[in-house]
Write a protein that holds these residues in place. Sequence first.
Motif, mmCIF file in Angstrom:
data_model
loop_
_atom_site.group_PDB
_atom_site.id
_atom_site.type_symbol
_atom_site.label_atom_id
_atom_site.label_comp_id
_atom_site.label_asym_id
_atom_site.label_seq_id
_atom_site.Cartn_x
_atom_site.Cartn_y
_atom_site.Cartn_z
ATOM 1 N N ARG A 40 0.829 -1.221 0.000
ATOM 2 C CA ARG A 40 0.000 0.000 0.000
ATOM 3 C C ARG A 40 0.858 1.264 0.000
ATOM 4 N NH1 ARG A 40 -3.093 -3.406 3.156
ATOM 5 N NH2 ARG A 40 -2.227 -2.677 5.126
ATOM 6 N N ARG A 41 2.117 1.125 0.357
ATOM 7 C CA ARG A 41 3.051 2.251 0.359
ATOM 8 C C ARG A 41 4.220 1.948 -0.571
ATOM 9 N NH1 ARG A 41 0.517 0.979 4.542
ATOM 10 N NH2 ARG A 41 -0.434 2.511 5.881
ATOM 11 N N SER A 42 3.920 1.362 -1.710
ATOM 12 C CA SER A 42 4.974 0.860 -2.596
ATOM 13 C C SER A 42 5.849 1.972 -3.171
ATOM 14 C CB SER A 42 4.371 0.024 -3.718
ATOM 15 O OG SER A 42 3.429 0.769 -4.447
ATOM 16 N N LEU A 43 5.277 3.119 -3.478
ATOM 17 C CA LEU A 43 6.086 4.218 -4.008
ATOM 18 C C LEU A 43 7.077 4.708 -2.953
ATOM 19 C CD1 LEU A 43 6.734 6.194 -6.283
ATOM 20 C CD2 LEU A 43 4.890 7.651 -5.443
ATOM 21 N N SER A 44 6.619 4.866 -1.723
ATOM 22 C CA SER A 44 7.520 5.287 -0.641
ATOM 23 C C SER A 44 8.594 4.235 -0.396
ATOM 24 C CB SER A 44 6.730 5.539 0.639
ATOM 25 O OG SER A 44 5.860 6.630 0.482
ATOM 26 N N GLY A 45 8.203 2.959 -0.421
ATOM 27 C CA GLY A 45 9.175 1.886 -0.234
ATOM 28 C C GLY A 45 10.213 1.865 -1.335
ATOM 29 N N TYR A 46 9.780 2.038 -2.571
ATOM 30 C CA TYR A 46 10.700 2.055 -3.707
ATOM 31 C C TYR A 46 11.680 3.221 -3.591
ATOM 32 C CZ TYR A 46 12.386 2.781 -8.436
ATOM 33 O OH TYR A 46 13.194 2.990 -9.523
ATOM 34 N N LEU A 47 11.171 4.395 -3.274
ATOM 35 C CA LEU A 47 12.041 5.564 -3.152
ATOM 36 C C LEU A 47 13.006 5.426 -1.979
ATOM 37 C CD1 LEU A 47 9.481 8.393 -3.951
ATOM 38 C CD2 LEU A 47 11.304 7.519 -5.423
ATOM 39 N N HIS A 98 -1.368 5.674 8.665
ATOM 40 C CA HIS A 98 -0.800 6.771 7.891
ATOM 41 C C HIS A 98 -0.419 6.246 6.511
ATOM 42 C CE1 HIS A 98 -0.605 9.547 11.210
ATOM 43 N NE2 HIS A 98 0.127 8.717 11.933
ATOM 44 N N ALA A 99 -0.598 7.081 5.518
ATOM 45 C CA ALA A 99 -0.106 6.748 4.182
ATOM 46 C C ALA A 99 1.389 7.040 4.134
ATOM 47 C CB ALA A 99 -0.841 7.581 3.132
ATOM 48 N N GLY A 100 2.045 6.508 3.129
ATOM 49 C CA GLY A 100 3.458 6.788 2.945
ATOM 50 C C GLY A 100 3.660 8.226 2.504
ATOM 51 N N PRO A 101 4.822 8.813 2.788
ATOM 52 C CA PRO A 101 5.047 10.212 2.420
ATOM 53 C C PRO A 101 4.966 10.451 0.912
ATOM 54 C CG PRO A 101 7.010 9.242 3.423
ATOM 55 C CD PRO A 101 5.933 8.235 3.516
ATOM 56 N N ALA A 102 5.468 9.541 0.120
ATOM 57 C CA ALA A 102 5.402 9.723 -1.338
ATOM 58 C C ALA A 102 3.966 9.611 -1.830
ATOM 59 C CB ALA A 102 6.294 8.710 -2.044
ATOM 60 N N GLU A 103 3.179 8.749 -1.211
ATOM 61 C CA GLU A 103 1.769 8.626 -1.606
ATOM 62 C C GLU A 103 0.988 9.887 -1.249
ATOM 63 O OE1 GLU A 103 3.476 4.734 -1.789
ATOM 64 O OE2 GLU A 103 3.499 6.152 -0.129
ATOM 65 N N ILE A 104 1.320 10.508 -0.126
ATOM 66 C CA ILE A 104 0.661 11.763 0.259
ATOM 67 C C ILE A 104 0.984 12.855 -0.757
ATOM 68 C CG2 ILE A 104 0.652 13.606 1.989
ATOM 69 C CD1 ILE A 104 1.094 11.404 4.104
ATOM 70 N N VAL A 105 2.255 12.967 -1.129
ATOM 71 C CA VAL A 105 2.659 13.977 -2.121
ATOM 72 C C VAL A 105 1.983 13.702 -3.459
ATOM 73 C CG1 VAL A 105 4.619 14.863 -3.446
ATOM 74 C CG2 VAL A 105 4.839 14.493 -0.987
ATOM 75 N N LEU A 106 1.949 12.462 -3.875
ATOM 76 C CA LEU A 106 1.316 12.116 -5.150
ATOM 77 C C LEU A 106 -0.170 12.464 -5.147
ATOM 78 C CD1 LEU A 106 1.619 10.840 -7.947
ATOM 79 C CD2 LEU A 106 1.099 8.637 -6.887
ATOM 80 N N ARG A 107 -0.855 12.170 -4.054
ATOM 81 C CA ARG A 107 -2.290 12.510 -3.969
ATOM 82 C C ARG A 107 -2.503 14.017 -3.997
ATOM 83 N NH1 ARG A 107 -2.542 8.249 0.102
ATOM 84 N NH2 ARG A 107 -3.259 6.399 -0.969
ATOM 85 N N ARG A 108 -1.637 14.751 -3.297
ATOM 86 C CA ARG A 108 -1.773 16.217 -3.306
ATOM 87 C C ARG A 108 -1.532 16.783 -4.694
ATOM 88 N NH1 ARG A 108 -0.190 18.025 2.286
ATOM 89 N NH2 ARG A 108 -2.001 17.267 3.420
ATOM 90 N N LEU A 109 -0.539 16.252 -5.399
ATOM 91 C CA LEU A 109 -0.263 16.727 -6.752
ATOM 92 C C LEU A 109 -1.371 16.339 -7.726
ATOM 93 C CD1 LEU A 109 3.565 15.968 -7.043
ATOM 94 C CD2 LEU A 109 2.471 18.211 -6.823
ATOM 95 N N THR A 110 -1.985 15.198 -7.487
ATOM 96 C CA THR A 110 -3.019 14.707 -8.403
ATOM 97 C C THR A 110 -4.368 15.358 -8.136
ATOM 98 O OG1 THR A 110 -1.888 12.588 -8.526
ATOM 99 C CG2 THR A 110 -4.164 12.650 -9.261
#
Length: 115
Positions: A40-47, A98-110
């Motif tokens: 569920r936090r794959s983008l944050s994990g990858y980064l 909590h969502a991952g930090p990268a997922e939060i940024v992605l949702r805000r940008l989207t």
Amino acid sequence: MLHGGSGMFACPGCVAVFGLIVMRITRPGPVAGALSALGRRSLSGYLLQSVAWLVLLAPFTLDLGDRFGSPTATGLIIAVAVWLATVLIARLLDKRQHAGPAEIVLRRLTYGPRA
């Protein structure tokens, strides 16, 4: 050459096997829960893994791969440690809902700041 020729055919088979295994899980245990938390936090994990590899192994940073006996063994140990760290961090975020930090940024940008 064998790996290059079989890799593109073996990978979908491996994914199918893992999919069949996951379909059999009726009550996820702690391992499945931790892995799904990372999913569920794959983008944050990858980064996080990418940054960790850069910091730990690149020749212009810590360069840990060449400091110890075998670069292959060192890389394997670091890979397992970094992966376990990302799984544990994802599990902690999941327990706190909590969502991952990268997922939060992605949702805000989207969707914008109000979504």
